[in-house]
Design an enzyme around this catalytic site. Structure first.
Site, PDB file in Angstrom:
ATOM      1  N   TYR A   1       3.038   9.833  -0.064  1.00  0.00           N
ATOM      2  CA  TYR A   1       4.113   9.205   0.721  1.00  0.00           C
ATOM      3  C   TYR A   1       5.477   9.458   0.064  1.00  0.00           C
ATOM      4  CZ  TYR A   1       0.196   6.466   2.705  1.00  0.00           C
ATOM      5  OH  TYR A   1      -0.993   6.064   3.278  1.00  0.00           O
TER       6      TYR A   1
ATOM      7  N   ASP B   1       0.845  -1.197   0.000  1.00  0.00           N
ATOM      8  CA  ASP B   1       0.000   0.000   0.000  1.00  0.00           C
ATOM      9  C   ASP B   1       0.880   1.247   0.000  1.00  0.00           C
ATOM     10  OD1 ASP B   1      -2.888   1.139   0.679  1.00  0.00           O
ATOM     11  OD2 ASP B   1      -1.438   2.238   1.897  1.00  0.00           O
TER      12      ASP B   1
ATOM     13  N   HIS C   1      -7.682   9.547  -1.989  1.00  0.00           N
ATOM     14  CA  HIS C   1      -7.097   9.480  -0.640  1.00  0.00           C
ATOM     15  C   HIS C   1      -7.957  10.165   0.423  1.00  0.00           C
ATOM     16  CE1 HIS C   1      -2.839   9.103   1.275  1.00  0.00           C
ATOM     17  NE2 HIS C   1      -3.760   8.894   2.174  1.00  0.00           N
TER      18      HIS C   1
ATOM     19  N   LYS D   1      -2.731   6.001  -4.227  1.00  0.00           N
ATOM     20  CA  LYS D   1      -3.848   6.910  -3.921  1.00  0.00           C
ATOM     21  C   LYS D   1      -3.619   8.292  -4.533  1.00  0.00           C
ATOM     22  CE  LYS D   1      -3.853   4.605   0.547  1.00  0.00           C
ATOM     23  NZ  LYS D   1      -2.453   4.538   0.984  1.00  0.00           N
TER      24      LYS D   1
HETATM   25  P1  NDP Z   1       0.344   1.047  11.867  1.00  0.00           P
HETATM   26  O1  NDP Z   1      -0.907   1.168  12.649  1.00  0.00           O
HETATM   27  O2  NDP Z   1       0.500  -0.055  10.885  1.00  0.00           O
HETATM   28  O3  NDP Z   1       1.537   1.015  12.929  1.00  0.00           O
HETATM   29  C1  NDP Z   1       2.873   1.103  12.542  1.00  0.00           C
HETATM   30  C2  NDP Z   1       3.699   1.153  13.814  1.00  0.00           C
HETATM   31  O4  NDP Z   1       3.605  -0.082  14.510  1.00  0.00           O
HETATM   32  C3  NDP Z   1       5.166   1.397  13.540  1.00  0.00           C
HETATM   33  O5  NDP Z   1       5.670   2.229  14.564  1.00  0.00           O
HETATM   34  C4  NDP Z   1       5.771   0.006  13.641  1.00  0.00           C
HETATM   35  O6  NDP Z   1       7.114   0.092  14.053  1.00  0.00           O
HETATM   36  C5  NDP Z   1       4.918  -0.623  14.715  1.00  0.00           C
HETATM   37  N1  NDP Z   1       4.793  -2.100  14.544  1.00  0.00           N
HETATM   38  C6  NDP Z   1       4.515  -2.780  13.404  1.00  0.00           C
HETATM   39  N2  NDP Z   1       4.449  -4.093  13.652  1.00  0.00           N
HETATM   40  C7  NDP Z   1       4.710  -4.259  14.973  1.00  0.00           C
HETATM   41  C8  NDP Z   1       4.799  -5.402  15.813  1.00  0.00           C
HETATM   42  N3  NDP Z   1       4.608  -6.636  15.341  1.00  0.00           N
HETATM   43  N4  NDP Z   1       5.090  -5.201  17.134  1.00  0.00           N
HETATM   44  C9  NDP Z   1       5.287  -3.947  17.629  1.00  0.00           C
HETATM   45  N5  NDP Z   1       5.220  -2.832  16.867  1.00  0.00           N
HETATM   46  C10 NDP Z   1       4.919  -2.982  15.553  1.00  0.00           C
HETATM   47  O7  NDP Z   1       0.651   2.473  11.173  1.00  0.00           O
HETATM   48  P2  NDP Z   1       0.223   3.273   9.921  1.00  0.00           P
HETATM   49  O8  NDP Z   1      -0.506   4.481  10.390  1.00  0.00           O
HETATM   50  O9  NDP Z   1       1.448   3.429   9.112  1.00  0.00           O
HETATM   51  O10 NDP Z   1      -0.871   2.422   9.121  1.00  0.00           O
HETATM   52  C11 NDP Z   1      -0.539   1.348   8.262  1.00  0.00           C
HETATM   53  C12 NDP Z   1      -0.612   1.753   6.782  1.00  0.00           C
HETATM   54  O11 NDP Z   1      -1.923   2.193   6.438  1.00  0.00           O
HETATM   55  C13 NDP Z   1       0.266   2.941   6.390  1.00  0.00           C
HETATM   56  O12 NDP Z   1       1.623   2.619   6.357  1.00  0.00           O
HETATM   57  C14 NDP Z   1      -0.343   3.321   5.070  1.00  0.00           C
HETATM   58  O13 NDP Z   1       0.079   2.446   4.057  1.00  0.00           O
HETATM   59  C15 NDP Z   1      -1.832   3.162   5.387  1.00  0.00           C
HETATM   60  N6  NDP Z   1      -2.434   4.423   5.868  1.00  0.00           N
HETATM   61  C16 NDP Z   1      -3.395   5.019   5.082  1.00  0.00           C
HETATM   62  C17 NDP Z   1      -3.956   6.209   5.444  1.00  0.00           C
HETATM   63  C18 NDP Z   1      -4.973   6.843   4.572  1.00  0.00           C
HETATM   64  O14 NDP Z   1      -5.306   8.034   4.792  1.00  0.00           O
HETATM   65  N7  NDP Z   1      -5.511   6.144   3.603  1.00  0.00           N
HETATM   66  C19 NDP Z   1      -3.581   6.907   6.691  1.00  0.00           C
HETATM   67  C20 NDP Z   1      -2.622   6.174   7.490  1.00  0.00           C
HETATM   68  C21 NDP Z   1      -2.105   4.983   7.079  1.00  0.00           C
HETATM   69  P3  NDP Z   1       8.310  -0.748  13.321  1.00  0.00           P
HETATM   70  O15 NDP Z   1       8.435  -0.182  11.923  1.00  0.00           O
HETATM   71  O16 NDP Z   1       9.465  -0.471  14.198  1.00  0.00           O
HETATM   72  O17 NDP Z   1       7.867  -2.169  13.324  1.00  0.00           O
END
Ligand code: NDP
Length: 291
Positions: A51, A46, A113, A80
């Site tokens: 981004y 995604d 988006h 998006k």
């Molecule tokens: P998430 O809710 O996926 O959380 C990401 C965080 O969780 C990072 O800090 C990551 O750190 C940590 N993490 C991931 N896996 C683990 C694990 N197994 N244990 C502990 N910590 C973990 O964040 P996002 O807000 O980025 O949402 C996911 C995706 O959704 C985005 O990347 C994007 O692609 C999409 N999105 C879309 C939006 C929209 O407006 N359409 C808005 C926001 C997001 P680490 O990297 O250190 O693992």
């Protein structure tokens, strides 16, 4: 990997789990992250124009797909429309730019988006016309096959109702914030009723030093009982409701853990406990004010 059949003109199946890439930047980190994800079995990525990592993803996939004996058709790519590019013609140009940056010839899914246009006040009525014009562009690109499926993100029920009443091709997907602190049950039901696949973003509470979801005591307690970690419980809770997830991680251990959610299930009582944590809390954007 579980696949979700999308409602659209073409035959399209989307993996229920993909890799999120918001805030993931830099070619080296992208390469390592995608390499780990592909090795672990991820087949869906995604991204979004805002981004600013589409070219990195495109460059890395070009090198990585042959390494894993994969072809373009084996990978599902979502991008998006940036809110600055809403409107007739601008949307089409932006979409073709994303395809060029990703170097993939077509996109599997393309989403509007945000229901508003960048630079306009949320209450500005012209947001409505602009997003309708964008949708018309997406319908044309969908018919041409450049976009295999089309959908929207951050649309509330009233935005969806407006779209359904004016479109000729309905949206296949709604991507929106969804997790046990923001359950959105009526929106989930609305989407089910209209055959719109509900895909969650920020399932783990976003990238934050003060993550209130991964440290929630109820989530931690359930995780301990299943011998899983909190992230796996949060992701399993969503997919067990047929809701898609796109967790973001650059940590190889987390990337592997996050896809290891298909071999266990949560008891109904634990599903309810998690749903009851709802506090209507947005950790990301809140589209409520957009007309
Ligand atoms: P998430 O809710 O996926 O959380 C990401 C965080 O969780 C990072 O800090 C990551 O750190 C940590 N993490 C991931 N896996 C683990 C694990 N197994 N244990 C502990 N910590 C973990 O964040 P996002 O807000 O980025 O949402 C996911 C995706 O959704 C985005 O990347 C994007 O692609 C999409 N999105 C879309 C939006 C929209 O407006 N359409 C808005 C926001 C997001 P680490 O990297 O250190 O693992």
């Amino acid at each position: 990997m579980n696949l979700v059949k999308l409602s659209c003109l073409h035959h399209v199946e989307m993996p229920i789990l993909g890799l999120g890439t918001f805030k993931l930047k830099g070619k080296d980190l992208m390469y390592k992250t995608l390499e780990t994800a592909l090795a672990a079995g991820y087949r869906s990525i995604d991204t979004a124009a805002v981004y600013r990592n589409e070219s990195d993803i495109g460059d890395c996939l070009k090198e990585l797909l042959p390494k894993f004996n994969l072809e373009r058709k084996d990978i599902f790519i979502t991008s998006k429309l940036g809110p600055k590019d809403q409107g007739k013609g601008k949307c089409k140009e932006a979409c073709l730019r994303s395809i060029e940056n990703l170097q993939t010839g077509y996109l599997d899914l393309y989403l509007i988006h945000w229901p508003g246009t960048q630079g306009k006040k949320p209450e500005d009525q012209s947001n409505i016309q602009q997003r309708q014009e964008s949708w018309n562009d997406l319908e044309d690109l969908h018919k041409e096959g450049k976009l295999r499926a089309i959908g929207v993100s951050n649309y509330e029920q009233r935005h969806l109702e407006e779209l359904l009443s004016t479109c000729s091709i309905p949206p296949a997907v709604l991507q929106i914030e969804f997790h046990p602190h923001l359950v959105q049950s009526s929106l989930v039901s609305f989407c089910k009723q209209h055959n719109i696949h509900f895909q969650a973003y920020s399932s783990l509470g976003t990238t934050s030093d003060d993550n209130k979801l991964l440290t929630d005591l109820t989530v931690a307690d359930i995780a301990a009982r299943y011998d899983k970690n909190p992230a796996q419980i949060l992701l399993r809770w969503a997919i067990q409701q047929d809701i898609g997830v796109i967790p973001k991680s650059t940590n190889p251990t987390h990337i592997k853990e996050n896809i290891d959610i298909f071999s266990f299930s949560l008891a109904e009582s634990d599903m309810c406990k998690l749903s009851n944590l709802d506090s209507q809390h947005h950790y990301c954007w809140n589209p409520a004010s957009v007309t």
